[in-house]
Design a protein around this motif. Sequence first.
Motif, PDB file in Angstrom:
ATOM      1  N   LEU A   1      51.910  50.263  54.793  1.00  0.00           N
ATOM      2  CA  LEU A   1      52.575  48.994  55.063  1.00  0.00           C
ATOM      3  C   LEU A   1      54.052  49.188  55.374  1.00  0.00           C
ATOM      4  O   LEU A   1      54.547  48.686  56.372  1.00  0.00           O
ATOM      5  CB  LEU A   1      52.420  48.050  53.864  1.00  0.00           C
ATOM      6  CG  LEU A   1      50.994  47.658  53.504  1.00  0.00           C
ATOM      7  CD1 LEU A   1      50.984  46.838  52.225  1.00  0.00           C
ATOM      8  CD2 LEU A   1      50.335  46.909  54.647  1.00  0.00           C
ATOM      9  N   THR A   2      54.756  49.900  54.494  1.00  0.00           N
ATOM     10  CA  THR A   2      56.206  50.048  54.647  1.00  0.00           C
ATOM     11  C   THR A   2      56.676  51.297  53.928  1.00  0.00           C
ATOM     12  O   THR A   2      56.004  51.796  53.024  1.00  0.00           O
ATOM     13  CB  THR A   2      56.941  48.797  54.104  1.00  0.00           C
ATOM     14  OG1 THR A   2      58.319  48.860  54.452  1.00  0.00           O
ATOM     15  CG2 THR A   2      56.784  48.637  52.611  1.00  0.00           C
ATOM     16  N   LYS A   3      57.829  51.769  54.330  1.00  0.00           N
ATOM     17  CA  LYS A   3      58.438  52.933  53.685  1.00  0.00           C
ATOM     18  C   LYS A   3      59.562  52.454  52.779  1.00  0.00           C
ATOM     19  O   LYS A   3      60.362  51.602  53.166  1.00  0.00           O
ATOM     20  CB  LYS A   3      58.971  53.902  54.741  1.00  0.00           C
ATOM     21  CG  LYS A   3      59.498  55.176  54.150  1.00  0.00           C
ATOM     22  CD  LYS A   3      59.784  56.217  55.213  1.00  0.00           C
ATOM     23  CE  LYS A   3      60.295  57.475  54.536  1.00  0.00           C
ATOM     24  NZ  LYS A   3      60.521  58.549  55.478  1.00  0.00           N
ATOM     25  N   ILE A   4      59.601  53.000  51.567  1.00  0.00           N
ATOM     26  CA  ILE A   4      60.623  52.672  50.594  1.00  0.00           C
ATOM     27  C   ILE A   4      61.250  53.997  50.164  1.00  0.00           C
ATOM     28  O   ILE A   4      60.637  54.758  49.426  1.00  0.00           O
ATOM     29  CB  ILE A   4      60.047  51.952  49.357  1.00  0.00           C
ATOM     30  CG1 ILE A   4      59.150  50.791  49.764  1.00  0.00           C
ATOM     31  CG2 ILE A   4      61.148  51.469  48.429  1.00  0.00           C
ATOM     32  CD1 ILE A   4      57.701  51.022  49.512  1.00  0.00           C
ATOM     33  N   ASN A   5      62.441  54.279  50.660  1.00  0.00           N
ATOM     34  CA  ASN A   5      63.097  55.553  50.387  1.00  0.00           C
ATOM     35  C   ASN A   5      62.124  56.689  50.729  1.00  0.00           C
ATOM     36  O   ASN A   5      61.659  56.764  51.849  1.00  0.00           O
ATOM     37  CB  ASN A   5      63.635  55.602  48.964  1.00  0.00           C
ATOM     38  CG  ASN A   5      64.657  54.510  48.713  1.00  0.00           C
ATOM     39  OD1 ASN A   5      65.559  54.312  49.525  1.00  0.00           O
ATOM     40  ND2 ASN A   5      64.518  53.781  47.621  1.00  0.00           N
ATOM     41  N   GLY A   6      61.774  57.546  49.783  1.00  0.00           N
ATOM     42  CA  GLY A   6      60.859  58.653  50.073  1.00  0.00           C
ATOM     43  C   GLY A   6      59.412  58.351  49.755  1.00  0.00           C
ATOM     44  O   GLY A   6      58.583  59.255  49.688  1.00  0.00           O
ATOM     45  N   SER A   7      59.093  57.074  49.555  1.00  0.00           N
ATOM     46  CA  SER A   7      57.725  56.666  49.222  1.00  0.00           C
ATOM     47  C   SER A   7      57.208  55.655  50.229  1.00  0.00           C
ATOM     48  O   SER A   7      57.961  55.141  51.047  1.00  0.00           O
ATOM     49  CB  SER A   7      57.687  56.043  47.823  1.00  0.00           C
ATOM     50  OG  SER A   7      58.061  56.979  46.848  1.00  0.00           O
ATOM     51  N   VAL A   8      55.908  55.372  50.151  1.00  0.00           N
ATOM     52  CA  VAL A   8      55.299  54.343  50.987  1.00  0.00           C
ATOM     53  C   VAL A   8      54.424  53.441  50.119  1.00  0.00           C
ATOM     54  O   VAL A   8      53.932  53.858  49.075  1.00  0.00           O
ATOM     55  CB  VAL A   8      54.429  54.943  52.132  1.00  0.00           C
ATOM     56  CG1 VAL A   8      55.291  55.634  53.163  1.00  0.00           C
ATOM     57  CG2 VAL A   8      53.358  55.874  51.594  1.00  0.00           C
ATOM     58  N   ALA A   9      54.268  52.210  50.573  1.00  0.00           N
ATOM     59  CA  ALA A   9      53.292  51.288  50.005  1.00  0.00           C
ATOM     60  C   ALA A   9      52.151  51.215  51.005  1.00  0.00           C
ATOM     61  O   ALA A   9      52.378  51.004  52.199  1.00  0.00           O
ATOM     62  CB  ALA A   9      53.907  49.914  49.782  1.00  0.00           C
ATOM     63  N   ARG A  10      50.941  51.434  50.517  1.00  0.00           N
ATOM     64  CA  ARG A  10      49.754  51.390  51.375  1.00  0.00           C
ATOM     65  C   ARG A  10      48.790  50.334  50.861  1.00  0.00           C
ATOM     66  O   ARG A  10      48.674  50.110  49.669  1.00  0.00           O
ATOM     67  CB  ARG A  10      49.048  52.746  51.385  1.00  0.00           C
ATOM     68  CG  ARG A  10      49.833  53.811  52.078  1.00  0.00           C
ATOM     69  CD  ARG A  10      48.962  55.020  52.468  1.00  0.00           C
ATOM     70  NE  ARG A  10      49.742  55.891  53.297  1.00  0.00           N
ATOM     71  CZ  ARG A  10      50.307  57.026  52.877  1.00  0.00           C
ATOM     72  NH1 ARG A  10      50.120  57.439  51.641  1.00  0.00           N
ATOM     73  NH2 ARG A  10      51.025  57.750  53.701  1.00  0.00           N
ATOM     74  N   LEU A  11      48.083  49.724  51.796  1.00  0.00           N
ATOM     75  CA  LEU A  11      47.025  48.784  51.464  1.00  0.00           C
ATOM     76  C   LEU A  11      45.706  49.508  51.645  1.00  0.00           C
ATOM     77  O   LEU A  11      45.464  50.122  52.697  1.00  0.00           O
ATOM     78  CB  LEU A  11      47.088  47.565  52.384  1.00  0.00           C
ATOM     79  CG  LEU A  11      46.073  46.469  52.066  1.00  0.00           C
ATOM     80  CD1 LEU A  11      46.450  45.778  50.749  1.00  0.00           C
ATOM     81  CD2 LEU A  11      46.012  45.463  53.188  1.00  0.00           C
ATOM     82  N   GLY A  12      44.858  49.460  50.631  1.00  0.00           N
ATOM     83  CA  GLY A  12      43.521  50.027  50.730  1.00  0.00           C
ATOM     84  C   GLY A  12      42.498  48.914  50.674  1.00  0.00           C
ATOM     85  O   GLY A  12      42.579  48.024  49.824  1.00  0.00           O
TER      86      GLY A  12
END
Length: 125
Positions: free
Chosen positions: A39-50
């Motif tokens: 979905l989006t990148k947050i600093n060095g992480s990502v939020a994903r929808l499964g």
Amino acid sequence: MKKKYNYNQQMNVKYNHLEVIDVPTIVEECKEKWFNQTLTKINGSVARLGIVEGDYHWHKHDNDDEFFFVLSGQLFIDLEDQTIELNPNQGTTITKGVMHRPRAPKKTVMLMVETDSIDPIGEEK
């Protein structure tokens, strides 16, 4: 060489910062049994929808923790010595290096947070 799985894993970032993330539309348009969308990148992480139904394979991530949060449905995460059951509005973090297998007995929608460099397939058992 890694096995081929029938997962649709979209690693591209779908939404830029300051854009509205429209989860219901993604869920409505999904016709697959195992689908992930970054979905989006947050600093060095990502939020994903499964959006998942059925079993994933046993695997681990040697260098990355993985967070799961169920929005709808039900997710079981099998570990070598226990099973974690997640229902709507429940989540857990799987510690790096822990062998696990997510599975969903019915259509389940979940949010995942992990590093942007993680390989979702992981190291197989």
